[in-house]
Scaffold this motif. Sequence first.
Motif, PDB file in Angstrom:
ATOM      1  N   GLU A  75      45.900  44.714  28.614  1.00 49.19           N
ATOM      2  CA  GLU A  75      45.705  43.753  27.656  1.00 49.19           C
ATOM      3  C   GLU A  75      46.030  42.211  28.097  1.00 49.19           C
ATOM      4  O   GLU A  75      45.155  41.488  27.517  1.00 49.19           O
ATOM      5  N   LEU A  76      46.876  42.161  28.994  1.00 49.44           N
ATOM      6  CA  LEU A  76      47.345  40.883  29.225  1.00 49.44           C
ATOM      7  C   LEU A  76      46.116  40.192  30.065  1.00 49.44           C
ATOM      8  O   LEU A  76      45.693  39.007  29.957  1.00 49.44           O
ATOM      9  N   LEU A  77      45.484  41.021  30.982  1.00 49.64           N
ATOM     10  CA  LEU A  77      44.457  40.842  31.893  1.00 49.64           C
ATOM     11  C   LEU A  77      43.047  40.413  31.163  1.00 49.64           C
ATOM     12  O   LEU A  77      42.488  39.595  31.091  1.00 49.64           O
ATOM     13  N   GLU A  78      43.186  41.457  29.864  1.00 45.31           N
ATOM     14  CA  GLU A  78      41.976  41.278  28.910  1.00 45.31           C
ATOM     15  C   GLU A  78      42.000  39.777  28.198  1.00 45.31           C
ATOM     16  O   GLU A  78      40.938  39.096  28.179  1.00 45.31           O
ATOM     17  N   LEU A  79      43.230  39.501  27.829  1.00 45.13           N
ATOM     18  CA  LEU A  79      43.412  38.282  26.968  1.00 45.13           C
ATOM     19  C   LEU A  79      42.912  37.121  28.021  1.00 45.13           C
ATOM     20  O   LEU A  79      42.354  36.161  27.624  1.00 45.13           O
TER      21      LEU A  79
ATOM     22  N   ALA B 148      38.987  44.775  32.338  1.00 47.96           N
ATOM     23  CA  ALA B 148      40.313  44.549  32.761  1.00 47.96           C
ATOM     24  C   ALA B 148      40.852  45.851  33.194  1.00 47.96           C
ATOM     25  O   ALA B 148      41.574  45.912  34.278  1.00 47.96           O
ATOM     26  N   LYS B 149      40.326  47.179  32.356  1.00 48.54           N
ATOM     27  CA  LYS B 149      40.860  48.647  33.056  1.00 48.54           C
ATOM     28  C   LYS B 149      40.123  48.686  34.234  1.00 48.54           C
ATOM     29  O   LYS B 149      40.971  49.339  35.301  1.00 48.54           O
ATOM     30  N   ALA B 150      39.028  48.226  34.579  1.00 48.78           N
ATOM     31  CA  ALA B 150      38.206  48.674  35.690  1.00 48.78           C
ATOM     32  C   ALA B 150      38.972  47.822  36.955  1.00 48.78           C
ATOM     33  O   ALA B 150      39.279  48.307  38.404  1.00 48.78           O
ATOM     34  N   LEU B 151      39.324  46.590  36.967  1.00 46.38           N
ATOM     35  CA  LEU B 151      40.109  45.654  37.666  1.00 46.38           C
ATOM     36  C   LEU B 151      41.305  46.558  38.241  1.00 46.38           C
ATOM     37  O   LEU B 151      41.778  46.649  39.343  1.00 46.38           O
TER      38      LEU B 151
ATOM     39  N   VAL C  75      37.799  37.232  47.029  1.00 45.99           N
ATOM     40  CA  VAL C  75      36.516  37.053  46.272  1.00 45.99           C
ATOM     41  C   VAL C  75      35.519  38.281  46.211  1.00 45.99           C
ATOM     42  O   VAL C  75      35.094  38.787  45.321  1.00 45.99           O
ATOM     43  N   SER C  76      35.251  38.433  47.450  1.00 44.43           N
ATOM     44  CA  SER C  76      34.299  39.470  47.874  1.00 44.43           C
ATOM     45  C   SER C  76      34.535  40.972  46.966  1.00 44.43           C
ATOM     46  O   SER C  76      33.737  41.523  46.674  1.00 44.43           O
ATOM     47  N   LEU C  77      35.990  41.266  47.184  1.00 45.96           N
ATOM     48  CA  LEU C  77      36.375  42.657  46.438  1.00 45.96           C
ATOM     49  C   LEU C  77      36.373  42.454  45.036  1.00 45.96           C
ATOM     50  O   LEU C  77      35.730  43.431  44.312  1.00 45.96           O
ATOM     51  N   LEU C  78      36.535  41.552  44.504  1.00 50.47           N
ATOM     52  CA  LEU C  78      36.584  41.135  43.062  1.00 50.47           C
ATOM     53  C   LEU C  78      35.071  41.402  42.498  1.00 50.47           C
ATOM     54  O   LEU C  78      34.998  42.154  41.444  1.00 50.47           O
ATOM     55  N   GLN C  79      34.006  40.899  43.265  1.00 52.90           N
ATOM     56  CA  GLN C  79      33.003  40.919  42.709  1.00 52.90           C
ATOM     57  C   GLN C  79      32.248  42.289  42.901  1.00 52.90           C
ATOM     58  O   GLN C  79      31.019  42.745  42.131  1.00 52.90           O
ATOM     59  N   GLU C  80      33.051  43.209  43.527  1.00 60.42           N
ATOM     60  CA  GLU C  80      32.373  44.629  43.555  1.00 60.42           C
ATOM     61  C   GLU C  80      32.737  45.413  42.241  1.00 60.42           C
ATOM     62  O   GLU C  80      32.297  46.853  42.150  1.00 60.42           O
ATOM     63  N   VAL C  81      33.632  44.766  41.292  1.00 63.10           N
ATOM     64  CA  VAL C  81      34.057  45.360  40.006  1.00 63.10           C
ATOM     65  C   VAL C  81      32.863  44.823  38.993  1.00 63.10           C
ATOM     66  O   VAL C  81      32.539  43.893  38.886  1.00 63.10           O
ATOM     67  N   LYS C  82      32.446  45.963  38.182  1.00 60.58           N
ATOM     68  CA  LYS C  82      31.031  45.489  37.319  1.00 60.58           C
ATOM     69  C   LYS C  82      31.783  44.502  36.452  1.00 60.58           C
ATOM     70  O   LYS C  82      32.769  44.694  35.762  1.00 60.58           O
ATOM     71  N   GLY C  83      30.931  43.537  36.041  1.00 61.39           N
ATOM     72  CA  GLY C  83      31.128  42.410  34.986  1.00 61.39           C
ATOM     73  C   GLY C  83      31.997  41.297  35.573  1.00 61.39           C
ATOM     74  O   GLY C  83      31.975  40.119  35.211  1.00 61.39           O
ATOM     75  N   ILE C  84      32.189  41.249  36.836  1.00 58.23           N
ATOM     76  CA  ILE C  84      33.002  40.362  37.512  1.00 58.23           C
ATOM     77  C   ILE C  84      31.895  39.556  38.684  1.00 58.23           C
ATOM     78  O   ILE C  84      31.483  40.240  39.565  1.00 58.23           O
ATOM     79  N   GLY C  85      31.489  38.227  38.233  1.00 60.95           N
ATOM     80  CA  GLY C  85      30.457  37.595  39.171  1.00 60.95           C
ATOM     81  C   GLY C  85      31.143  36.710  39.991  1.00 60.95           C
ATOM     82  O   GLY C  85      32.351  36.444  39.805  1.00 60.95           O
ATOM     83  N   PRO C  86      30.580  36.044  40.829  1.00 56.27           N
ATOM     84  CA  PRO C  86      31.048  34.928  41.591  1.00 56.27           C
ATOM     85  C   PRO C  86      31.952  33.850  40.821  1.00 56.27           C
ATOM     86  O   PRO C  86      33.074  33.483  41.296  1.00 56.27           O
ATOM     87  N   THR C  87      31.607  33.346  39.676  1.00 55.22           N
ATOM     88  CA  THR C  87      32.364  32.474  39.004  1.00 55.22           C
ATOM     89  C   THR C  87      33.487  32.838  38.550  1.00 55.22           C
ATOM     90  O   THR C  87      34.610  32.289  38.600  1.00 55.22           O
TER      91      THR C  87
END
Length: 250
Positions: free
Chosen positions: A54-58, A73-76, A91-103
């Motif tokens: 929830e903190l990450l979601e916030l 948030a749960k997927a991350l 950054v490259s691995l973060l973008q592999e999670v659905k919903g996380i783009g480069p920005t």
Amino acid sequence: MGKAEDERRFLAEQPMLLPDKPKTADDKPHYLGHRERLRERFASAGHSALPDYELLELLLFRLIPRTDTKPIAKALLARFGTLAEVLGAPVSLLQEVKGIGPTVALDLKVIAAVTHRSLRSEVTGRESLSSWQQLLDYCRAAMAFEAREQFRILFLDKKNMLIADEVQQTGTVDHTPVYPREVMKRALELSATAIILVHNHPSGDPTPSRADIEMTKEIIEAGKRLGVAVHDHIVIGKRGHASMKGLLLI
């Protein structure tokens, strides 16, 4: 059967299309109310009232304003394990999670950098040996989740105040070349009278290797000849840290 009767029967069999219901103020996305409740809980009770997701979601509310961020948030956390590992992920691995783009991935790295700088400010200008936990927190934030080994040196003055914090070498996933002569050369350039050595183990296990111990002893011997003390060598891992001095290895 006449053509007119066929047309009437065809029309009678078609489903009745009702006009679209006009949208009202109540037709808001379901997550908006949840966002407001989460903000209120954080404002009234602080971060301890929220689980990590929830903190990450916030945090993601601001980065992804028109999306339900709970699944992201749960997927991350499912992918990386902890909040610290999410912020420490490339950054490259973060973008592999659905919903996380480069920005959004870059924004998360900016937040990680702010956290790192904040922790560094806690140890800068303080007597390092008396603020040991802050020093460990800083090193963990800076190095624990790096994909490659880094060899960091904390240079101290005669009052054990931090003069400089430098990454001297970056190696592979399990090895970093370290040269005692270069370590001492830099210490003398900075007029440091003591140093603390720090390196990370990307494997996660902070247990010092035999090579780690032997290299540290070589640096200690080089320092003795030049009046530069080695206070400790700390190994940082995802699952904690190991102090060679605390383990009586040096």
